[in-house]
Design an enzyme around this catalytic site. Structure first.
Site, PDB file in Angstrom:
ATOM      1  N   SER B 137       1.175  -1.361   0.163  1.00 27.95           N
ATOM      2  CA  SER B 137      -0.006   0.343  -0.242  1.00 27.95           C
ATOM      3  C   SER B 137       0.565   1.492   0.170  1.00 27.95           C
ATOM      4  O   SER B 137       1.759   1.128   0.270  1.00 27.95           O
ATOM      5  CB  SER B 137      -0.642  -0.101   1.104  1.00 27.95           C
ATOM      6  OG  SER B 137      -2.061  -0.736   1.378  1.00 27.95           O
ATOM      7  N   GLU B 254      -1.915 -14.546   1.692  1.00 29.51           N
ATOM      8  CA  GLU B 254      -2.913 -13.596   2.189  1.00 29.51           C
ATOM      9  C   GLU B 254      -3.469 -14.173   2.891  1.00 29.51           C
ATOM     10  O   GLU B 254      -4.049 -13.850   4.316  1.00 29.51           O
ATOM     11  CB  GLU B 254      -2.534 -12.469   2.592  1.00 29.51           C
ATOM     12  CG  GLU B 254      -2.685 -11.105   3.426  1.00 29.51           C
ATOM     13  CD  GLU B 254      -2.262  -9.960   3.102  1.00 29.51           C
ATOM     14  OE1 GLU B 254      -2.042  -9.801   1.810  1.00 29.51           O
ATOM     15  OE2 GLU B 254      -2.530  -8.802   3.917  1.00 29.51           O
ATOM     16  N   GLU B 394     -15.477  -4.722   0.748  1.00 31.33           N
ATOM     17  CA  GLU B 394     -15.568  -4.947  -0.124  1.00 31.33           C
ATOM     18  C   GLU B 394     -14.712  -4.990  -1.722  1.00 31.33           C
ATOM     19  O   GLU B 394     -15.502  -5.638  -2.324  1.00 31.33           O
ATOM     20  CB  GLU B 394     -16.125  -3.124   0.126  1.00 31.33           C
ATOM     21  CG  GLU B 394     -17.075  -2.492   0.772  1.00 31.33           C
ATOM     22  CD  GLU B 394     -16.323  -2.686   1.888  1.00 31.33           C
ATOM     23  OE1 GLU B 394     -14.785  -2.590   2.026  1.00 31.33           O
ATOM     24  OE2 GLU B 394     -17.087  -2.452   3.250  1.00 31.33           O
TER      25      GLU B 394
END
Lengths: 375, 411
Positions: B137, B254, B394
């Protein structure tokens, strides 16, 4: 006792499930279902028992009603997990027939020991049967029965009897002078009168039955241990039916939202549609895994069977309500019409959701087992 | 016979017996300091030292990396990591500190690095001597991971890295980072490449690690700034421009959907090693008094408790059904649900525990009166880390809708 890793779902079970799926996809698509059960739409129509007796006879000939009958009684004696695979396919086809009611009756008879063997033999010969347990409120604990047994005959009424119009024999829970017993009755015997209920679900029939001195054979003087033993299998199988019907609703709705276009996109492009359908899938998978766990417990971990079956039926009930609601909603206008097929499954799922204990009831039973009684 | 022991292969059965024996004789001592709930909140050197010593001992006994080949420091066994995990859980051990290394870096390095790099890096990863972190990220690349901008420029045999990574758990202790970098600005997906970079050696010389503070007040994750860090080309995984595909290996593992089972210890019971499970919330409900009776006697709470217990059992049975071919539809249908289902279940369990506690849940870690030491409000706050990290819930629903149900890609 330990459960096998594969739920006891071996090669034979896989073959049975596969052949059932093929049987229904070849002989009984949703279009045939609609033509068969939805010819009459009047909401105040006279209750009718619409089903395909020829196909049912083929199922009987294939030996599907014998699966739960032990080998010693002339049956096949398949594990409950294998039978669940078959019932899942019946649910996927929403096929109107007395298979589930006959299997349920078979498991109760099987738990009655030697006294149930004559009745079991009749099932092995191809007679369809159903359970008479509930009172007029639909409560279905053994003590709720309104039927009495005295001097070799039954008196009173049984309610919410599944597939009453399709079966030949009844297994009735009734009060006698010393407690609660189970009794085997020929539906065509004198003193038995059946009345069809007017019901929402088009893929089933249901009724109530009045006994006025109907001759009956006692198969258990104490109904409680037999029902305790058998009901987990019954709940598991109903939940398996709901999983199959839920999967039909999911796949049919996904197909629709991947075809129908609005605002230049197929509906599945929109997360307001996509995400709830993923939630439907997750709930189906949870219920399905719980069904095979519970069914396997009925075979190999009996002391946990009730606990796991409460889980399966509670999960399946919530799933059934959610999957059917989303299916109608995302079919839009066509989902609201009689002409569409979705409502047939919607109504079957709503019926199944309440049958033999809704989610709230099963969770309450589970809580009593695991947390002690709340009272 | 325990439930886990059913149907072991002969190799698994023998290995299980060894695990059990070793764990019985080598149970780690009580920790000298309060441990966090998970490895991602390790804050002090004392916590790390204790946990590293435990991982090293377990590795040397053969309980870590069991299914990897011997040449890269593994145990060379077949489907035995699951057995070791079950036995460590049953023995209530501490967790392993090198959680990013074991769960994400190891399979990625194993599938995509050069042989020599595997042999160089994997043994110390398994032993926990070298802690790993993950640089995916960035401030401008969260759910839309493929828009990462941290850039690697080729100069001779070397790559020069500049940019900014965030939410980097364990970076403050890490020797190594798996990192997704942009090597070509003209292609979004095909312009990405994947590297492993030694960050500890470069602290103050091209790498800066700064702690970020979570809503719980804990540290544990960081931002990492790269200023002309030089990296050797042999630490590139797979081909140039294949970074996105390599990242999928990382993400699949993961999210619990990968081929290689992650080594996982845990289960230790003490004030801080806190288990989030339906039975833990049920125990809590039995011990909390509400309006003059146990919370477990309240019909609404009982219903919610059972609903979550059922979901938990459903999750467990999904794991089991995942290995029964005849009861599966789409092959990725259950594996891709794993992360979504477990993270939302944990969140809902913690949320229910807070509701069970009622006013007691207002009390936090330092208050003696806090029920269960204030761990449930902490768990509830932390649970959002799991529903946001590694692809938000989401994003997970998009992936399931698209890859399993065949719906078109959403924007």
């Amino acid at each position: 006792m330990a459960q096998p890793n594969n739920f006891g779902f071996g090669e034979e079970a896989a073959l049975l499930k596969e052949s059932a799926r093929k049987f229904f996809s070849e002989h009984f698509g949703a279009d045939r279902l609609h033509a068969l059960v939805a010819a009459e739409h009047d909401p105040e129509r006279v209750p009718a028992c619409q089903w395909d007796r020829e196909l049912w006879q083929q199922m009987v000939d294939l030996g599907w009603t014998l699966l739960a009958v032990p080998e010693s009684a002339g049956g096949v004696g398949m594990p409950v997990a294998a039978v669940a695979g078959l019932v899942e396919e019946v649910g996927r086809a929403a096929f109107p027939c007395p298979l589930l009611s006959t299997l349920a009756t078979t498991y109760v008879l099987g738990a009655c020991g030697e006294a149930g063997s004559e009745a079991m033999a009749e099932i092995a010969e191809g007679q369809a049967a159903t359970l008479v347990l509930a009172n007029r409120q639909g409560d279905q604990r053994p003590g709720d029965t309104e039927v009495e047994y005295r001097d070799g005959a039954l008196y009173g009424s049984g309610w919410f009897v599944q597939e009453l119009g399709k079966v030949d024999r009844l297994l009735v829970c009734a009060r006698h002078s010393g407690g609660l017993g189970l009794y085997w009755v020929d539906k065509s015997a004198r003193g038995v009168s059946c009345h069809a209920d007017s019901i929402v679900d088009l893929t089933r029939d249901q009724g109530h039955v009045d006994f006025q001195g109907a001759a009956a054979t006692a198969v258990a003087d104490n109904a409680l241990p037999a029902l305790d033993r058998a009901m987990p299998a019954v709940w598991s199988l109903l939940a398996a039916d709901m999983v199959g019907a839920g999967e039909w609703l999911l796949q049919t709705t996904v197909e629709y939202v991947n075809t129908r276009k609005q605002f230049d996109h197929t509906l599945g492009f929109f997360q307001a549609v996509k995400h709830p359908l993923v939630n439907v899938m997750i709930q189906i998978d949870e219920a399905k895994s719980l069904v095979y766990n519970a069914a396997c417990a009925c075979d190999t971990e009996v002391e946990k069977a009730a606990q796991y079956a409460h889980m399966a039926k509670a999960s399946a009930s919530d799933m059934a309500a959610f999957a059917s609601s989303r299916a109608v909603q995302y079919h839009g206008g066509i989902g609201f019409t009689w002409e569409g097929y979705v409502h047939l499954y919607f109504k079957r799922q709503k019926h199944s959701q309440m049958l033999w204990g809704d989610a709230r009831w099963h969770r309450a039973q589970l809580a009593d087992l695991l947390l002690g009684s709340a009272a | 016979m325990s439930e886990d022991a059913r149907k072991d292969t002969p190799e698994q059965a023998e290995f299980r017996a060894w695990c059990r024996q070793w764990l019985a004789e080598n149970s780690p001592a009580e920790p000298p300091v309060r441990l966090p709930q998970t490895p991602l909140e390790i804050m002090t050197r004392e916590q790390l030292d204790y946990l590293q010593a435990w991982q090293k001992a377990a590795y040397e006994a053969g309980l870590v990396g069991c299914d990897y080949p011997v040449e890269v420091g593994g145990g060379g066994r077949k489907d035995c990591q699951r057995v070791a995990n079950e036995e460590m859980q049953a023995a209530r051990t501490p967790f392993f500190p090198n959680v990013i290394g074991l769960g994400m870096a190891a399979p990625t390095v194993f599938y995509h690095a050069q042989e020599a790099v595997k042999q160089e890096l994997l043994p110390k990863l398994f032993s926990g001597e070298e802690i790993w972190c993950q640089g995916f990220s960035e401030p401008g690349a969260g759910s839309d991971l493929a828009s990462v901008q941290t850039f690697a420029e080729k100069r001779g045999d070397k790559w020069i890295i500049n940019g900014h990574k965030v939410w980097t758990s364990l970076a403050h202790f890490a020797e190594w980072m798996i990192i997704l970098l942009r090597t070509d600005k003209s292609h979004k997906y095909d312009g990405l490449s994947y590297f492993v970079v030694p960050i500890r050696a470069a602290l103050g010389k091209g790498v800066t690690v700064r702690p970020l503070i979570k809503i719980t007040g804990e540290t544990g994750f960081n931002e990492v700034i790269f200023d002309n860090l030089e990296v050797d080309d042999r630490y590139r995984l797979d081909e140039l421009g294949k970074g996105w595909q390599v990242a999928m290996t990382t993400l699949l593992h993961e999210r619990g959907a990968g081929e290689l089972k992650t080594p996982q210890a845990g289960g230790m019971k003490n004030r801080s090693a806190h288990t989030i499970s339906a039975s833990a919330v049920m125990d809590l409900a039995k011990n909390i008094q509400r309006e003059g009776r146990a919370a477990s006697a309240d019909p609404l709470l009982r219903d919610r408790l059972m609903a979550l217990l059922i979901r938990e059992q459903g999750f467990r049975q999904n794991q089991r059904r995942q290995r029964v071919q005849a009861l599966l539809d789409h092959p990725m249908r259950l594996p891709l649900q794993h992360k979504l289902v477990i993270s939302e279940l944990a969140q809902d369990l913690a949320s229910l525990a807070v509701d069970v506690e009622g006013m007691g849940s207002t009390l936090y870690l330092a208050d003696d009166k806090a029920p269960a030491g204030g761990q449930w409000p902490l768990s509830y706050l932390n649970s959002y880390g799991m529903t946001i990290a590694a692809g938000t819930s989401e994003i997970q629903r998009n992936i399931l809708g698209e890859r399993v149900l065949g719906m078109p890609k959403s924007k």
